[in-house]
Design a protein around this motif. Structure first.
Motif, mmCIF file in Angstrom:
data_model
loop_
_atom_site.group_PDB
_atom_site.id
_atom_site.type_symbol
_atom_site.label_atom_id
_atom_site.label_comp_id
_atom_site.label_asym_id
_atom_site.label_seq_id
_atom_site.Cartn_x
_atom_site.Cartn_y
_atom_site.Cartn_z
ATOM 1 N N GLU A 190 -26.597 -59.647 -39.619
ATOM 2 C CA GLU A 190 -27.697 -59.155 -38.787
ATOM 3 C C GLU A 190 -27.291 -57.984 -37.906
ATOM 4 O OE1 GLU A 190 -30.906 -60.380 -38.799
ATOM 5 O OE2 GLU A 190 -30.290 -61.666 -40.466
ATOM 6 N N LEU A 238 -28.429 -64.803 -25.729
ATOM 7 C CA LEU A 238 -29.247 -63.621 -26.018
ATOM 8 C C LEU A 238 -28.557 -62.343 -25.548
ATOM 9 C CD1 LEU A 238 -32.148 -63.102 -27.116
ATOM 10 C CD2 LEU A 238 -32.829 -62.836 -24.761
ATOM 11 N N GLN A 239 -27.952 -62.390 -24.344
ATOM 12 C CA GLN A 239 -27.318 -61.178 -23.822
ATOM 13 C C GLN A 239 -26.069 -60.829 -24.610
ATOM 14 O OE1 GLN A 239 -28.530 -58.998 -21.769
ATOM 15 N NE2 GLN A 239 -30.342 -60.291 -21.721
ATOM 16 N N PHE A 254 -25.712 -61.420 -27.771
ATOM 17 C CA PHE A 254 -26.247 -60.838 -29.005
ATOM 18 C C PHE A 254 -26.727 -59.416 -28.776
ATOM 19 C CE2 PHE A 254 -30.167 -60.052 -31.447
ATOM 20 C CZ PHE A 254 -29.601 -59.948 -32.700
ATOM 21 N N ILE A 255 -27.453 -59.196 -27.661
ATOM 22 C CA ILE A 255 -28.021 -57.873 -27.404
ATOM 23 C C ILE A 255 -26.929 -56.856 -27.129
ATOM 24 C CG2 ILE A 255 -29.319 -56.590 -25.671
ATOM 25 C CD1 ILE A 255 -31.293 -58.897 -25.677
ATOM 26 N N SER A 312 -25.335 -56.076 -30.491
ATOM 27 C CA SER A 312 -26.169 -55.359 -31.452
ATOM 28 C C SER A 312 -26.480 -53.948 -30.967
ATOM 29 C CB SER A 312 -27.450 -56.129 -31.736
ATOM 30 O OG SER A 312 -28.226 -56.196 -30.596
ATOM 31 N N LEU A 313 -26.662 -53.775 -29.645
ATOM 32 C CA LEU A 313 -26.938 -52.424 -29.158
ATOM 33 C C LEU A 313 -25.701 -51.540 -29.269
ATOM 34 C CD1 LEU A 313 -29.226 -52.825 -26.056
ATOM 35 C CD2 LEU A 313 -29.803 -51.946 -28.273
ATOM 36 N N PHE A 341 -25.524 -48.049 -31.342
ATOM 37 C CA PHE A 341 -25.066 -46.751 -30.829
ATOM 38 C C PHE A 341 -23.912 -46.220 -31.669
ATOM 39 C CE2 PHE A 341 -26.516 -48.331 -26.435
ATOM 40 C CZ PHE A 341 -27.809 -47.965 -26.716
#
Lengths: 342, 74
Positions: free
Chosen positions: A173, A323-324, A326-327, A330-331, A335
């Protein structure tokens, strides 16, 4: 009729409740010694400190390492929570609000017109609460993953069931869609480490005595600086061309885009840093505020509101921890993926 | 207890920041739901994109809240 009765009951209940709190607050005004300051309470829970506060009077004292014309090493119990002046070879140090100031023999503090202390501060390399917890979290991570890697030597081992699921989730993912199937193998171990490091630190922060490491802006800033340097050093020619001389647009817009794009290089890691810091800190503040409602009202009935709400926020915080992590991963993959695209 | 004016004003500022974030995340959520209803087979991709865009939006509003925190907890 029943409906009306219910409403009147509720009305009486809440009115009585508010009355009780009023009475208590009036009582409090006479006795100013026991005023509870929630802002100070929240601050002391969120900030880093030189000693680990476990219980009412139980502290773990941590080593303090100062650089002031040579290294100076002593334990933080010498400060006695800021009450004592510490003398090391005729250099005097004082601890105020978790900051160490150099003073004269009498512990004198110089202040400017705004009341800020302007004494000299020695360079502080201390092993604070956060540093100690970082070391502990590294140990936990090593323990988990060494155990996982050893389990592959045995047959039919079940150690990896949960971790493998997360591993493949990050691979399928985050890494492959953002970095591309050819290049992801180089960066994938880094993103895996990043995810588990942030996750374990978020979860440690939720524990009752756990310090919030990811809610400290220097930790998140250093994490995002790592990503910043990885992007800078692994960026392809095309990325730099898009920043300094955007192709296929008119000349005026090209000139307009240069400062925006250069600003964008720095703002992307900065938003990563601020997002993680603010999310975790905001969760902690809300949680502590709900608990401190009990001490603000000084009333047993206030637990009817504060305990269920704080449990709800705690469960939400566990979700936010995942969630954080993961974020953030992924961010940063997004980038990096923009930078290394051919 | 003395409460300065800037504390109240910064609390209003925090409220406005949260309002903006709430509106934005609501919009993202509603359109993601519509998209999933139209194409249930693409729901995984839509969810990931939804979370990422919500996170980007949240970051912007958290800038405001951090500023408020710095003002209040000074």
């Amino acid at each position: 009729m029943l409906y009306k009765k219910k409403i009147s009951f509720l009305f009486i209940f809440f009115f009585g409740f508010s009355n009780l709190t009023c009475l208590h607050s009036q009582k409090l005004n006479f006795n100013k010694k026991i005023t509870f300051n929630p802002a100070f309470f929240i601050k002391s829970h969120i900030n880093d400190s030189h000693e680990w506060h476990l219980k009412k009077n139980v502290y773990i004292s941590l080593p303090i390492i100062l650089f002031d014309k040579g290294f100076k090493l002593f334990m933080s119990s010498k400060f006695d929570h800021g009450n004592n002046l510490v003398n090391i070879n005729n250099n005097y140090y004082r601890l105020i609000n978790n900051k160490i100031y150099k003073t004269n023999k009498f512990g004198f503090l110089k202040r400017d017109n705004n009341g800020n202390i302007i004494n000299n501060m020695p360079l502080d390399f201390s092993i604070t609460k956060n540093v100690l917890t970082l070391i502990i979290s590294i140990f936990i991570l090593c323990l988990i993953f060494i155990k996982l890697s050893l389990s592959y030597k045995k047959k039919n081992s079940k150690t990896g069931l949960l971790l493998e699921y997360i591993f493949f989730y990050i691979k399928n993912e985050i890494a492959i869609p953002n970095l591309g199937i050819k290049k992801y193998k180089l960066y994938f171990p880094f993103f895996l480490t990043l995810f588990f490091f942030i996750l374990i630190n978020n979860l440690i922060g939720i524990f009752p005595i756990g310090p919030n490491i990811t809610g400290n802006i220097s930790v998140t800033l250093s994490l995002s600086m790592i990503i910043f340097f990885i992007i800078i050093f692994s960026a392809k020619k095309k990325y730099w061309k898009h920043i300094f001389w955007m192709p296929k647009v008119p000349l005026i817009i090209k000139l307009l885009l240069i400062p925006i794009e250069i600003f964008g290089i720095f703002i992307r890691p900065l938003t990563l840093c601020i997002r993680l810091f603010a999310n975790i800190t905001a969760g902690h503040i809300i949680l502590i505020s709900f608990i401190s409602l009990i001490f603000i009202f000084k009333n047993i009935y206030s637990i009817i509101i504060s305990i269920p709400f704080s449990i709800f926020i705690l469960l939400l915080e566990i979700m936010v921890a995942f969630l954080q992590a993961f974020i953030f991963t992924s961010l940063s993959a997004l980038f990096l993926g923009i930078a290394i695209k051919d | 207890m003395e409460i300065h004016l800037y504390v109240g004003l910064s609390a209003i500022g925090a409220g406005i920041a949260v309002l903006g974030a709430g509106l934005g995340i609501g919009k993202i959520g509603s359109s993601a739901l519509e998209a999933i209803a139209r194409q249930p087979e693409a729901s995984n991709k839509i969810q990931t994109a939804m979370i990422i865009s919500a996170a980007l939006l949240e970051g912007a509003s958290l800038f405001g809240i951090v500023t408020v925190l710095l003002a209040v907890l000074k």
